[in-house]
Design a protein around this motif. Sequence first.
Motif, PDB file in Angstrom:
ATOM      1  N   VAL A 164     -12.835  -4.685 -25.988  1.00 12.05           N
ATOM      2  CA  VAL A 164     -14.198  -4.182 -25.897  1.00 12.05           C
ATOM      3  C   VAL A 164     -14.139  -2.845 -25.173  1.00 12.05           C
ATOM      4  O   VAL A 164     -13.548  -2.742 -24.093  1.00 12.05           O
ATOM      5  N   VAL A 165     -14.746  -1.829 -25.789  1.00  9.28           N
ATOM      6  CA  VAL A 165     -14.783  -0.487 -25.216  1.00  9.28           C
ATOM      7  C   VAL A 165     -16.238  -0.111 -25.012  1.00  9.28           C
ATOM      8  O   VAL A 165     -17.041  -0.158 -25.956  1.00  9.28           O
ATOM      9  N   ILE A 166     -16.587   0.236 -23.787  1.00  8.89           N
ATOM     10  CA  ILE A 166     -17.937   0.676 -23.466  1.00  8.89           C
ATOM     11  C   ILE A 166     -17.880   2.176 -23.228  1.00  8.89           C
ATOM     12  O   ILE A 166     -17.081   2.653 -22.411  1.00  8.89           O
ATOM     13  N   MET A 167     -18.716   2.925 -23.952  1.00  9.60           N
ATOM     14  CA  MET A 167     -18.759   4.374 -23.789  1.00  9.60           C
ATOM     15  C   MET A 167     -20.064   4.768 -23.128  1.00  9.60           C
ATOM     16  O   MET A 167     -21.132   4.331 -23.540  1.00  9.60           O
ATOM     17  N   ASP A 168     -19.927   5.602 -22.130  1.00 13.81           N
ATOM     18  CA  ASP A 168     -21.095   6.065 -21.401  1.00 13.81           C
ATOM     19  C   ASP A 168     -21.048   7.579 -21.317  1.00 13.81           C
ATOM     20  O   ASP A 168     -19.981   8.176 -21.225  1.00 13.81           O
ATOM     21  N   GLY A 169     -22.195   8.191 -21.327  1.00 14.00           N
ATOM     22  CA  GLY A 169     -22.315   9.634 -21.225  1.00 14.00           C
ATOM     23  C   GLY A 169     -23.634  10.054 -21.832  1.00 14.00           C
ATOM     24  O   GLY A 169     -24.215   9.335 -22.641  1.00 14.00           O
ATOM     25  N   PRO A 170     -24.127  11.227 -21.472  1.00  7.96           N
ATOM     26  CA  PRO A 170     -25.423  11.672 -21.984  1.00  7.96           C
ATOM     27  C   PRO A 170     -25.364  11.982 -23.478  1.00  7.96           C
ATOM     28  O   PRO A 170     -24.286  12.050 -24.080  1.00  7.96           O
ATOM     29  N   LEU A 171     -26.514  12.170 -24.070  1.00  5.74           N
ATOM     30  CA  LEU A 171     -26.592  12.588 -25.467  1.00  5.74           C
ATOM     31  C   LEU A 171     -25.716  13.818 -25.671  1.00  5.74           C
ATOM     32  O   LEU A 171     -25.728  14.731 -24.846  1.00  5.74           O
ATOM     33  N   GLY A 172     -24.954  13.831 -26.736  1.00  6.79           N
ATOM     34  CA  GLY A 172     -24.121  14.987 -27.052  1.00  6.79           C
ATOM     35  C   GLY A 172     -22.818  15.068 -26.279  1.00  6.79           C
ATOM     36  O   GLY A 172     -22.093  16.057 -26.381  1.00  6.79           O
ATOM     37  N   ALA A 173     -22.497  14.030 -25.530  1.00  9.61           N
ATOM     38  CA  ALA A 173     -21.270  14.062 -24.724  1.00  9.61           C
ATOM     39  C   ALA A 173     -20.016  13.872 -25.566  1.00  9.61           C
ATOM     40  O   ALA A 173     -18.927  14.251 -25.151  1.00  9.61           O
ATOM     41  N   GLY A 174     -20.137  13.263 -26.742  1.00  6.45           N
ATOM     42  CA  GLY A 174     -18.983  13.078 -27.608  1.00  6.45           C
ATOM     43  C   GLY A 174     -18.589  11.636 -27.850  1.00  6.45           C
ATOM     44  O   GLY A 174     -17.477  11.357 -28.289  1.00  6.45           O
ATOM     45  N   LYS A 175     -19.492  10.700 -27.608  1.00 11.77           N
ATOM     46  CA  LYS A 175     -19.181   9.280 -27.801  1.00 11.77           C
ATOM     47  C   LYS A 175     -18.816   8.980 -29.256  1.00 11.77           C
ATOM     48  O   LYS A 175     -17.813   8.328 -29.526  1.00 11.77           O
ATOM     49  N   THR A 176     -19.611   9.468 -30.181  1.00 10.45           N
ATOM     50  CA  THR A 176     -19.325   9.223 -31.593  1.00 10.45           C
ATOM     51  C   THR A 176     -18.096  10.006 -32.037  1.00 10.45           C
ATOM     52  O   THR A 176     -17.277   9.497 -32.811  1.00 10.45           O
TER      53      THR A 176
ATOM     54  N   VAL B   3     -22.767  -5.058 -22.570  1.00 13.08           N
ATOM     55  CA  VAL B   3     -21.659  -5.483 -23.417  1.00 13.08           C
ATOM     56  C   VAL B   3     -20.481  -6.025 -22.622  1.00 13.08           C
ATOM     57  O   VAL B   3     -19.753  -6.884 -23.110  1.00 13.08           O
ATOM     58  N   GLU B   4     -20.288  -5.574 -21.393  1.00 14.99           N
ATOM     59  CA  GLU B   4     -19.151  -6.092 -20.636  1.00 14.99           C
ATOM     60  C   GLU B   4     -19.250  -7.601 -20.403  1.00 14.99           C
ATOM     61  O   GLU B   4     -18.262  -8.255 -20.117  1.00 14.99           O
ATOM     62  N   GLN B   5     -20.425  -8.154 -20.609  1.00 13.06           N
ATOM     63  CA  GLN B   5     -20.613  -9.595 -20.447  1.00 13.06           C
ATOM     64  C   GLN B   5     -19.995 -10.408 -21.584  1.00 13.06           C
ATOM     65  O   GLN B   5     -19.877 -11.622 -21.480  1.00 13.06           O
ATOM     66  N   ILE B   6     -19.599  -9.752 -22.672  1.00 16.27           N
ATOM     67  CA  ILE B   6     -19.055 -10.500 -23.808  1.00 16.27           C
ATOM     68  C   ILE B   6     -17.546 -10.661 -23.731  1.00 16.27           C
ATOM     69  O   ILE B   6     -16.957 -11.321 -24.572  1.00 16.27           O
ATOM     70  N   SER B   7     -16.908 -10.050 -22.733  1.00 14.93           N
ATOM     71  CA  SER B   7     -15.452 -10.102 -22.661  1.00 14.93           C
ATOM     72  C   SER B   7     -14.997 -10.187 -21.212  1.00 14.93           C
ATOM     73  O   SER B   7     -15.639  -9.647 -20.317  1.00 14.93           O
ATOM     74  N   GLU B   8     -13.874 -10.848 -21.002  1.00 13.45           N
ATOM     75  CA  GLU B   8     -13.315 -10.929 -19.655  1.00 13.45           C
ATOM     76  C   GLU B   8     -12.633  -9.633 -19.243  1.00 13.45           C
ATOM     77  O   GLU B   8     -12.364  -9.417 -18.081  1.00 13.45           O
ATOM     78  N   ARG B   9     -12.336  -8.782 -20.235  1.00 16.62           N
ATOM     79  CA  ARG B   9     -11.663  -7.509 -19.969  1.00 16.62           C
ATOM     80  C   ARG B   9     -12.286  -6.461 -20.882  1.00 16.62           C
ATOM     81  O   ARG B   9     -12.532  -6.717 -22.060  1.00 16.62           O
ATOM     82  N   TYR B  10     -12.575  -5.290 -20.325  1.00 13.49           N
ATOM     83  CA  TYR B  10     -13.165  -4.228 -21.130  1.00 13.49           C
ATOM     84  C   TYR B  10     -12.714  -2.869 -20.610  1.00 13.49           C
ATOM     85  O   TYR B  10     -12.307  -2.718 -19.456  1.00 13.49           O
ATOM     86  N   LEU B  11     -12.784  -1.888 -21.491  1.00 24.04           N
ATOM     87  CA  LEU B  11     -12.431  -0.516 -21.165  1.00 24.04           C
ATOM     88  C   LEU B  11     -13.713   0.289 -21.055  1.00 24.04           C
ATOM     89  O   LEU B  11     -14.493   0.349 -22.002  1.00 24.04           O
ATOM     90  N   LEU B  12     -13.934   0.881 -19.895  1.00 30.60           N
ATOM     91  CA  LEU B  12     -15.091   1.751 -19.692  1.00 30.60           C
ATOM     92  C   LEU B  12     -14.631   3.193 -19.825  1.00 30.60           C
ATOM     93  O   LEU B  12     -13.711   3.631 -19.119  1.00 30.60           O
ATOM     94  N   ILE B  13     -15.253   3.916 -20.749  1.00 32.11           N
ATOM     95  CA  ILE B  13     -14.961   5.334 -20.954  1.00 32.11           C
ATOM     96  C   ILE B  13     -16.228   6.115 -20.650  1.00 32.11           C
ATOM     97  O   ILE B  13     -17.287   5.840 -21.221  1.00 32.11           O
ATOM     98  N   THR B  14     -16.115   7.076 -19.752  1.00 32.97           N
ATOM     99  CA  THR B  14     -17.229   7.944 -19.414  1.00 32.97           C
ATOM    100  C   THR B  14     -16.898   9.354 -19.867  1.00 32.97           C
ATOM    101  O   THR B  14     -15.812   9.864 -19.565  1.00 32.97           O
ATOM    102  N   LEU B  15     -17.812   9.958 -20.617  1.00 32.94           N
ATOM    103  CA  LEU B  15     -17.615  11.317 -21.109  1.00 32.94           C
ATOM    104  C   LEU B  15     -18.519  12.263 -20.342  1.00 32.94           C
ATOM    105  O   LEU B  15     -19.725  12.032 -20.228  1.00 32.94           O
TER     106      LEU B  15
END
Length: 164
Positions: free
Chosen positions: A33-45, A127-139
């Motif tokens: 599970v990968v969680i991406m955080d950052g403002p609009l236009g930061a490059g998540k997509t 989303v981090e609640q769906i997995s025991e381990r997750y990757l948080l990426i902040t842009l």
Amino acid sequence: MSFAESGSIECATAEETQAWGEKLGRNLKAGDVVIMDGPLGAGKTTLTQGIARGMQVKGRVTSPTFVIAREHRSLVGGPALVHVDAYRMLGEDGATSADPLGELDALDLDTELDEAVVIAEWGGGLVEQISERYLLITLDRESAVVDDPESQARIIHWRWFSTP
């Protein structure tokens, strides 16, 4: 290449962001599970497009904003990529769901989540609640723009977390 548990990298262009994402995508496995955080236009997509290329999945990766979730099947027998706009899964009041797994299940995806890589834009607190381990990426695009308003650079921070 394997990825460190945490780190950061500056990518000067969208192409560099996708190239870094491609390397990451080659290292992700079913159930991640990968969680991406950052403002609009930061490059998540943009980053997700690179991850999809590294995972060798089919279909054009676009922002999930208007569809809530999009599933991309593997071209090589690997895990599918489930790309979710977690913000859209929140209630009208913006409160996080008591049952995030149920929210994802309600999307009627063809793939079991433990057999896919789930990438959730705006997924923090849900989303981090769906997995025991997750990757948080902040842009972060703001730091580079302060020094050069024409900059396309973004700083990507990542860290793996395990829930108790």
